[in-house]
Design an enzyme around this catalytic site. Structure first.
Site, PDB file in Angstrom:
ATOM      1  N   GLU A  94       0.836  -1.196   0.000  1.00 36.53           N
ATOM      2  CA  GLU A  94       0.000   0.000   0.000  1.00 36.53           C
ATOM      3  C   GLU A  94       0.870   1.245   0.000  1.00 36.53           C
ATOM      4  OE1 GLU A  94      -3.845  -1.988   2.176  1.00 36.53           O
ATOM      5  OE2 GLU A  94      -2.752  -0.479   3.289  1.00 36.53           O
ATOM      6  N   CYS A 107       3.365   8.676   0.838  1.00 38.02           N
ATOM      7  CA  CYS A 107       3.828   7.802   1.913  1.00 38.02           C
ATOM      8  C   CYS A 107       4.077   6.426   1.291  1.00 38.02           C
ATOM      9  CB  CYS A 107       2.770   7.743   3.013  1.00 38.02           C
ATOM     10  SG  CYS A 107       3.203   6.640   4.356  1.00 38.02           S
ATOM     11  N   CYS A 114       6.369  -6.337   7.549  1.00 38.15           N
ATOM     12  CA  CYS A 114       7.419  -5.745   8.395  1.00 38.15           C
ATOM     13  C   CYS A 114       7.769  -6.744   9.483  1.00 38.15           C
ATOM     14  CB  CYS A 114       6.903  -4.450   9.033  1.00 38.15           C
ATOM     15  SG  CYS A 114       8.163  -3.560   9.986  1.00 38.15           S
ATOM     16  N   CYS A 118       5.750  -4.083  16.031  1.00 37.74           N
ATOM     17  CA  CYS A 118       5.320  -3.099  17.030  1.00 37.74           C
ATOM     18  C   CYS A 118       3.879  -3.414  17.438  1.00 37.74           C
ATOM     19  CB  CYS A 118       5.437  -1.684  16.482  1.00 37.74           C
ATOM     20  SG  CYS A 118       7.149  -1.261  16.080  1.00 37.74           S
ATOM     21  N   CYS A 121       0.802  -1.640  15.660  1.00 38.24           N
ATOM     22  CA  CYS A 121       0.826  -1.428  14.206  1.00 38.24           C
ATOM     23  C   CYS A 121       0.300  -2.648  13.459  1.00 38.24           C
ATOM     24  CB  CYS A 121       2.261  -1.120  13.761  1.00 38.24           C
ATOM     25  SG  CYS A 121       2.421  -0.902  11.982  1.00 38.24           S
ATOM     26  N   SER A 195      11.694   7.257   8.154  1.00 34.84           N
ATOM     27  CA  SER A 195      11.247   6.987   9.519  1.00 34.84           C
ATOM     28  C   SER A 195      11.675   5.585   9.929  1.00 34.84           C
ATOM     29  CB  SER A 195       9.723   7.119   9.585  1.00 34.84           C
ATOM     30  OG  SER A 195       9.252   6.820  10.885  1.00 34.84           O
ATOM     31  N   LEU A 219      10.030   6.735  18.581  1.00 36.57           N
ATOM     32  CA  LEU A 219      10.482   6.497  19.959  1.00 36.57           C
ATOM     33  C   LEU A 219       9.400   5.776  20.772  1.00 36.57           C
ATOM     34  CD1 LEU A 219      13.266   7.218  21.009  1.00 36.57           C
ATOM     35  CD2 LEU A 219      12.240   9.131  22.225  1.00 36.57           C
ATOM     36  N   ASN A 294      -4.001   5.490  15.946  1.00 38.68           N
ATOM     37  CA  ASN A 294      -5.085   5.172  15.019  1.00 38.68           C
ATOM     38  C   ASN A 294      -5.536   3.767  15.349  1.00 38.68           C
ATOM     39  OD1 ASN A 294      -4.921   7.596  13.436  1.00 38.68           O
ATOM     40  ND2 ASN A 294      -2.977   6.784  12.672  1.00 38.68           N
ATOM     41  N   CYS A 337      -1.498   6.070   9.639  1.00 35.57           N
ATOM     42  CA  CYS A 337      -0.301   5.389  10.160  1.00 35.57           C
ATOM     43  C   CYS A 337      -0.684   4.118  10.887  1.00 35.57           C
ATOM     44  CB  CYS A 337       0.429   6.262  11.179  1.00 35.57           C
ATOM     45  SG  CYS A 337       0.828   7.879  10.576  1.00 35.57           S
TER      46      CYS A 337
HETATM   47  N1  SAH Z   1       9.022   1.327  10.302  1.00 32.60           N
HETATM   48  C1  SAH Z   1       9.121   2.745  10.312  1.00 32.60           C
HETATM   49  C2  SAH Z   1       8.120   3.443   9.388  1.00 32.60           C
HETATM   50  C3  SAH Z   1       6.683   2.972   9.381  1.00 32.60           C
HETATM   51  S1  SAH Z   1       5.425   3.576  10.371  1.00 32.60           S
HETATM   52  C4  SAH Z   1       8.970   3.275  11.709  1.00 32.60           C
HETATM   53  O1  SAH Z   1       8.608   2.502  12.589  1.00 32.60           O
HETATM   54  O2  SAH Z   1       9.259   4.436  11.938  1.00 32.60           O
HETATM   55  C5  SAH Z   1       5.341   5.284  10.475  1.00 32.60           C
HETATM   56  C6  SAH Z   1       4.887   5.720  11.882  1.00 32.60           C
HETATM   57  O3  SAH Z   1       3.543   5.302  12.196  1.00 32.60           O
HETATM   58  C7  SAH Z   1       5.777   5.116  12.960  1.00 32.60           C
HETATM   59  O4  SAH Z   1       6.150   6.087  13.869  1.00 32.60           O
HETATM   60  C8  SAH Z   1       4.852   4.096  13.579  1.00 32.60           C
HETATM   61  O5  SAH Z   1       5.233   3.741  14.862  1.00 32.60           O
HETATM   62  C9  SAH Z   1       3.517   4.808  13.527  1.00 32.60           C
HETATM   63  N2  SAH Z   1       2.374   3.926  13.762  1.00 32.60           N
HETATM   64  C10 SAH Z   1       2.315   2.583  13.635  1.00 32.60           C
HETATM   65  N3  SAH Z   1       1.106   2.117  13.988  1.00 32.60           N
HETATM   66  C11 SAH Z   1       0.370   3.185  14.348  1.00 32.60           C
HETATM   67  C12 SAH Z   1      -0.979   3.354  14.798  1.00 32.60           C
HETATM   68  N4  SAH Z   1      -1.812   2.320  14.921  1.00 32.60           N
HETATM   69  N5  SAH Z   1      -1.394   4.605  15.079  1.00 32.60           N
HETATM   70  C13 SAH Z   1      -0.569   5.656  14.937  1.00 32.60           C
HETATM   71  N6  SAH Z   1       0.693   5.558  14.496  1.00 32.60           N
HETATM   72  C14 SAH Z   1       1.175   4.338  14.220  1.00 32.60           C
END
Ligand code: SAH
Length: 359
Positions: A94, A107, A114, A118, A121, A195, A219, A294, A337
């Site tokens: 996507e 984006c 991935c 996390c 995510c 990022s 972070l 989100n 995100c």
């Molecule tokens: N892998 C990279 C880039 C992808 S995500 C990274 O981790 O930075 C881009 C941003 O969206 C990251 O800061 C990630 O932590 C955040 N993100 C992931 N899931 C999310 C969610 N459910 N709500 C808000 N932000 C989220």
């Protein structure tokens, strides 16, 4: 299309020049090809009318330009567009177009899925399916710029789609070099933000890149215990190591590292968290981007109230840290995100892959 065709999508301009020379074709045609492919969005050699008929036929026999195919193009009420793209091996990714932020932003994904897992995510739930090739990363920009009518206009790129860019380092940097070419889209690295969860060896390599994008570090927590629970790679690359790498990171005048901080209701959004964050960032040219969660199905956290977000932001602002709250775009079409996911799971679970990665 057979494997005998060389895929031009994956070639930097210099590589394309060499490929032409190897075929006894003059190298200046590489620039012409780049202009057609990137500036005009044309990948059909027959349509490249400033090339001789003989050359067009020759190119068709020798080359192809693999291009992600748009499967769906969904529009959010706020103008955000989410594209599902299919790659040559039928895997799907996507990519998102975010208008007027105030600039136009794409984006872009760097991996199918991935491996970082996390906890908040959705992409992390897929596990890693495979790395994207440089041509597939740059190809997303090519396809989205054509679809949105922006081939000739300035736009920003954020590597914040699916995947961890520093876990696919070489292909990601190669894609940025392809996009940078003045004969192609001429995207300045100042318009690109990478990022990352903070893979320390990757940050150290990035510090020596001749073409350096802006850096954003995810972070999300202020103690190793909590960060490891939310962002598992923290076990291998703990906060102190990431922040040390950030302190050493070469920044241009007036530029800063963005620290992204997903806010999870009642988990990492207390005034104590905010004060710890201020202390952690001491000595770093930093700005903080708060991202209220989100929510998505299967994600066991809630989005905090605006009041909690504001209180957190105010503590940072009072300590002279530049802070912004990310406005969630495209939530109605799951384009925000952490909401990017496509079906077709990996062989290994995300947890198994993480274990492999941290061995
Ligand atoms: N892998 C990279 C880039 C992808 S995500 C990274 O981790 O930075 C881009 C941003 O969206 C990251 O800061 C990630 O932590 C955040 N993100 C992931 N899931 C999310 C969610 N459910 N709500 C808000 N932000 C989220």
């Amino acid at each position: 299309m057979t494997s005998q065709h060389l895929d031009l999508a994956d070639l930097e301009l210099g590589e394309l020049e060499k490929a032409l020379e190897a075929l006894g074709i003059e190298r200046f045609h590489a620039r012409q090809l780049y202009r057609w492919i990137y500036r005009r969005g044309t990948v059909d050699f027959e349509l490249m009318t400033d090339l001789s008929r003989t050359l067009r036929t020759r190119f068709r026999e020798e080359f192809l330009v693999s291009t992600p195919r748009i499967v769906t193009d969904e529009r959010s009420v706020d103008g955000t567009r989410k594209f599902v793209l299919e790659l040559a091996d039928r895997r799907r990714i996507e990519s998102v177009f975010i208008p007027d932020t105030p600039s136009m932003t794409f984006c872009i994904s760097t991996q199918v899925g991935c491996a970082m897992s996390c906890g908040f995510c959705l992409t992390g739930k897929m596990g890693l399916v495979r790395n994207l090739m440089a041509g597939e990363i740059a190809g997303q920009v090519r396809v989205l710029a054509a679809a949105t009518g922006l081939l000739d206009l300035p736009f920003n790129i954020v590597l914040m789609g699916m995947g961890e860019p520093l876990h696919n380092y070489d292909n990601t940097m190669k894609a940025l070099r392809i996009l940078h070419s003045e004969h192609g889209l001429a995207v300045s690295p100042r318009r690109v933000t990478l990022s990352t969860v903070g893979i320390v060896p990757g940050l150290e390599r990035l510090a020596h890149e001749p073409m350096m994008p802006n850096l954003a570090v995810s972070l999300h927590a202020t103690t190793d215990e909590q960060r490891t629970a939310l962002v598992p790679p923290n076990k291998k690359y703990p906060l102190a190591d990431i922040l040390d790498a950030c302190r050493r990171f070469p920044l241009k005048k007036r530029s800063r590292i963005t620290f992204e901080y997903v806010m999870l209701d009642g988990v990492n959004d207390t005034p104590d968290d905010a004060r710890r964050l201020v202390r952690l960032l001491a000595g770093i040219k930093a700005k903080v981007n708060l991202i209220p969660l989100n929510p998505a199905p299967g994600i066991p956290y809630d989005r905090p109230s605006d009041a909690r977000v504001d209180r957190f932001a105010q503590i940072l602002a009072d300590r002279h840290i530049t802070v912004s709250v990310r406005k969630s775009r495209g939530q109605d079409i799951r384009a925000a995100c952490g909401q990017l996911i496509v079906e077709g799971g990996p062989k290994k679970t995300a947890a198994q892959q993480m274990a492999l990665l941290l061995r």
